[in-house]
Motif scaffolding. Structure first.
Motif, mmCIF file in Angstrom:
data_model
loop_
_atom_site.group_PDB
_atom_site.id
_atom_site.type_symbol
_atom_site.label_atom_id
_atom_site.label_comp_id
_atom_site.label_asym_id
_atom_site.label_seq_id
_atom_site.Cartn_x
_atom_site.Cartn_y
_atom_site.Cartn_z
ATOM 1 N N LYS A 37 0.851 -1.187 0.000
ATOM 2 C CA LYS A 37 0.000 0.000 0.000
ATOM 3 C C LYS A 37 0.886 1.235 0.000
ATOM 4 O O LYS A 37 1.657 1.465 0.939
ATOM 5 N N LEU A 38 0.753 2.036 -1.073
ATOM 6 C CA LEU A 38 1.562 3.256 -1.244
ATOM 7 C C LEU A 38 0.654 4.454 -1.461
ATOM 8 O O LEU A 38 -0.475 4.303 -1.939
ATOM 9 N N PRO A 39 1.130 5.672 -1.143
ATOM 10 C CA PRO A 39 0.386 6.860 -1.566
ATOM 11 C C PRO A 39 0.217 6.844 -3.087
ATOM 12 O O PRO A 39 1.126 6.426 -3.822
ATOM 13 N N LYS A 40 -0.925 7.269 -3.582
ATOM 14 C CA LYS A 40 -1.271 7.136 -4.993
ATOM 15 C C LYS A 40 -0.198 7.687 -5.932
ATOM 16 O O LYS A 40 0.082 7.101 -6.980
ATOM 17 N N LEU A 41 0.403 8.786 -5.554
ATOM 18 C CA LEU A 41 1.404 9.427 -6.407
ATOM 19 C C LEU A 41 2.621 8.536 -6.636
ATOM 20 O O LEU A 41 3.325 8.673 -7.636
ATOM 21 N N PHE A 42 2.845 7.576 -5.729
ATOM 22 C CA PHE A 42 4.063 6.763 -5.795
ATOM 23 C C PHE A 42 3.764 5.288 -6.096
ATOM 24 O O PHE A 42 4.599 4.418 -5.835
ATOM 25 N N ASN A 43 2.612 5.010 -6.672
ATOM 26 C CA ASN A 43 2.272 3.632 -7.025
ATOM 27 C C ASN A 43 3.255 3.016 -8.022
ATOM 28 O O ASN A 43 3.397 1.795 -8.084
ATOM 29 N N HIS A 44 3.936 3.880 -8.778
ATOM 30 C CA HIS A 44 4.888 3.381 -9.778
ATOM 31 C C HIS A 44 6.098 2.677 -9.123
ATOM 32 O O HIS A 44 6.853 1.982 -9.806
ATOM 33 N N LEU A 45 6.256 2.849 -7.807
ATOM 34 C CA LEU A 45 7.388 2.209 -7.102
ATOM 35 C C LEU A 45 7.101 0.751 -6.721
ATOM 36 O O LEU A 45 7.995 0.055 -6.228
ATOM 37 N N GLU A 46 5.891 0.289 -6.956
ATOM 38 C CA GLU A 46 5.490 -1.043 -6.466
ATOM 39 C C GLU A 46 6.397 -2.156 -7.002
ATOM 40 O O GLU A 46 6.806 -3.045 -6.251
ATOM 41 N N ILE A 47 6.702 -2.116 -8.291
ATOM 42 C CA ILE A 47 7.537 -3.170 -8.882
ATOM 43 C C ILE A 47 8.925 -3.191 -8.237
ATOM 44 O O ILE A 47 9.469 -4.268 -7.920
ATOM 45 N N LYS A 48 9.499 -2.009 -8.026
ATOM 46 C CA LYS A 48 10.825 -1.944 -7.394
ATOM 47 C C LYS A 48 10.767 -2.494 -5.967
ATOM 48 O O LYS A 48 11.698 -3.192 -5.526
ATOM 49 N N ILE A 49 9.697 -2.203 -5.257
ATOM 50 C CA ILE A 49 9.556 -2.706 -3.881
ATOM 51 C C ILE A 49 9.384 -4.221 -3.873
ATOM 52 O O ILE A 49 9.965 -4.920 -3.031
ATOM 53 N N ILE A 50 8.612 -4.759 -4.819
ATOM 54 C CA ILE A 50 8.447 -6.208 -4.923
ATOM 55 C C ILE A 50 9.799 -6.884 -5.142
ATOM 56 O O ILE A 50 10.096 -7.925 -4.543
ATOM 57 N N ASN A 51 10.637 -6.281 -5.976
ATOM 58 C CA ASN A 51 11.975 -6.848 -6.225
ATOM 59 C C ASN A 51 12.837 -6.812 -4.964
ATOM 60 O O ASN A 51 13.608 -7.749 -4.701
ATOM 61 N N LEU A 52 12.716 -5.748 -4.179
ATOM 62 C CA LEU A 52 13.444 -5.669 -2.909
ATOM 63 C C LEU A 52 12.980 -6.778 -1.959
ATOM 64 O O LEU A 52 13.788 -7.404 -1.268
ATOM 65 N N LEU A 53 11.674 -7.021 -1.938
ATOM 66 C CA LEU A 53 11.120 -8.074 -1.081
ATOM 67 C C LEU A 53 11.633 -9.449 -1.511
ATOM 68 O O LEU A 53 12.019 -10.275 -0.684
ATOM 69 N N LYS A 54 11.643 -9.691 -2.808
ATOM 70 C CA LYS A 54 12.092 -10.986 -3.326
ATOM 71 C C LYS A 54 13.563 -11.240 -3.010
ATOM 72 O O LYS A 54 13.965 -12.367 -2.735
ATOM 73 N N ASP A 55 14.361 -10.182 -3.063
ATOM 74 C CA ASP A 55 15.796 -10.333 -2.804
ATOM 75 C C ASP A 55 16.086 -10.807 -1.383
ATOM 76 O O ASP A 55 17.058 -11.515 -1.134
ATOM 77 N N LYS A 56 15.225 -10.407 -0.443
ATOM 78 C CA LYS A 56 15.526 -10.672 0.968
ATOM 79 C C LYS A 56 14.655 -11.747 1.609
ATOM 80 O O LYS A 56 15.113 -12.523 2.439
ATOM 81 N N LEU A 57 13.372 -11.771 1.235
ATOM 82 C CA LEU A 57 12.410 -12.515 2.055
ATOM 83 C C LEU A 57 12.008 -13.867 1.491
ATOM 84 O O LEU A 57 11.473 -14.697 2.222
ATOM 85 N N ASP A 58 12.192 -14.110 0.208
ATOM 86 C CA ASP A 58 11.984 -15.430 -0.408
ATOM 87 C C ASP A 58 10.537 -15.938 -0.368
ATOM 88 O O ASP A 58 9.993 -16.328 -1.385
ATOM 89 N N ARG A 59 9.947 -15.944 0.812
ATOM 90 C CA ARG A 59 8.640 -16.605 0.931
ATOM 91 C C ARG A 59 7.861 -16.017 2.094
ATOM 92 O O ARG A 59 8.432 -15.527 3.063
ATOM 93 N N GLY A 60 6.530 -16.062 2.015
ATOM 94 C CA GLY A 60 5.681 -15.577 3.098
ATOM 95 C C GLY A 60 4.578 -14.658 2.575
ATOM 96 O O GLY A 60 4.645 -14.138 1.466
ATOM 97 N N LYS A 61 3.551 -14.490 3.393
ATOM 98 C CA LYS A 61 2.501 -13.524 3.092
ATOM 99 C C LYS A 61 2.938 -12.177 3.662
ATOM 100 O O LYS A 61 3.087 -12.022 4.878
#
Length: 290
Positions: A37-61
């Motif tokens: 969940k991001l402020p509407k103006l910064f929704n374009h950052l979602e893909i970059k954040i998903i990649n950061l999550l994948k790099d560190k967290l591997d698995r989980g909700k």
């Protein structure tokens, strides 16, 4: 190395243009399932954040929330004065033609499209975007540390349970002669019955071989010992390990089941039940591991 799938982290950062608060929590899941969940103006950052999550967290909700309080707004309001003048002129004309006494108010004017427009400050937006990604990365690292710490606690508990399983299987192995003694009596009684009613040597041999196979738990004992050693090796040397260890628990449970089905000794059956109970608890822990 093992890590827990559950965790929580919060980061609050103050920058010149804004304050950023990032909260992230994770729960068990077979796969990576992220909700951002991001402020509407910064929704374009979602893909970059998903990649950061994948790099560190591997698995989980994963639930990640970003809130911003602005000191400087990246959206600049501007009035279309030419359009506003035409609208005011039109409203005065309507009042005059239709003898309307109501005065023209600001709230009326703002209802018209394009009177008030917002223009984005691209430089400020880019600056805040960098701050958001930096804060998110810090929160992810903090969460990862927490999951690693909880993972170490899980590891200690798992190793204790594996030691208990080791004790149980070695005790069963020491008592396996009891199974063979019981088996001997069954074979003896069966052979005596066969020789009495049906003196067929081949049938006797078949029955003896069948009982011998049913009562031999050597393979199951050996496999359980091997599974326990492999379990420990995976914990110490691999990452991620959760899915592998879950499979190992299924195998351990199956081998204990087989031993229980081959034994008529109450003492051994009770130890099998205890072993299966430990494996169940072990699996509960394993299902919380990345």
């Amino acid at each position: 190395m093992i890590k827990s799938m559950t965790g929580y982290a919060k980061v609050v950062e103050n920058f010149d243009p804004c304050m950023i608060k990032v909260e992230i929590k994770t729960l068990n899941s077979k796969y990576m399932d992220s909700k951002i969940k991001l402020p509407k103006l910064f929704n374009h950052l979602e893909i970059k954040i998903i990649n950061l999550l994948k790099d560190k967290l591997d698995r989980g909700k994963i639930d990640l929330n970003v809130d911003i309080i602005y000191n400087k707004t990246p959206k600049i309001p501007r009035i279309n004065n030419e359009l506003l003048a035409e609208i005011i002129k039109m409203l005065h004309s309507i009042r005059s033609v239709h003898n309307i006494d109501d005065s023209i108010k600001l709230e009326h004017l703002l209802h018209f499209n394009d009177v008030l427009n917002f223009y984005e400050d691209d430089e400020l937006e880019e600056e805040i975007s960098k701050y958001i990604l930096s804060s998110v990365e810090q929160a992810i690292n903090k969460l990862d540390e927490m999951r690693s710490f909880e993972g170490e606690m899980l590891k200690k508990d798992i190793l204790q349970k594996l030691d208990t399983l080791n004790y149980i299987i070695y005790t069963i192995e020491e008592k396996k002669d009891r199974i063979l003694e019981d088996l001997f009596e069954k074979i003896k009684n069966k052979i005596e019955l066969l020789l009495k009613d049906e003196p067929d040597k081949n049938r006797v041999y078949q029955e003896a071989a069948m009982y011998a196979e049913r009562g031999d738990i050597e393979e199951e004992v050996t496999r359980i010992k091997s599974h326990i050693l492999h379990f420990k090796k995976i914990i110490e040397n691999e990452y991620p390990v959760g899915k592998k260890l879950d499979f190992m628990c299924q195998e351990l449970y199956r081998e204990f089941n087989t031993i229980g089905s081959k034994s008529s000794s109450t003492e051994i059956i009770n130890m099998v039940v205890e072993g299966k109970n430990i494996v169940d608890k072990l699996r509960e822990q394993v299902q919380n591991i990345v």
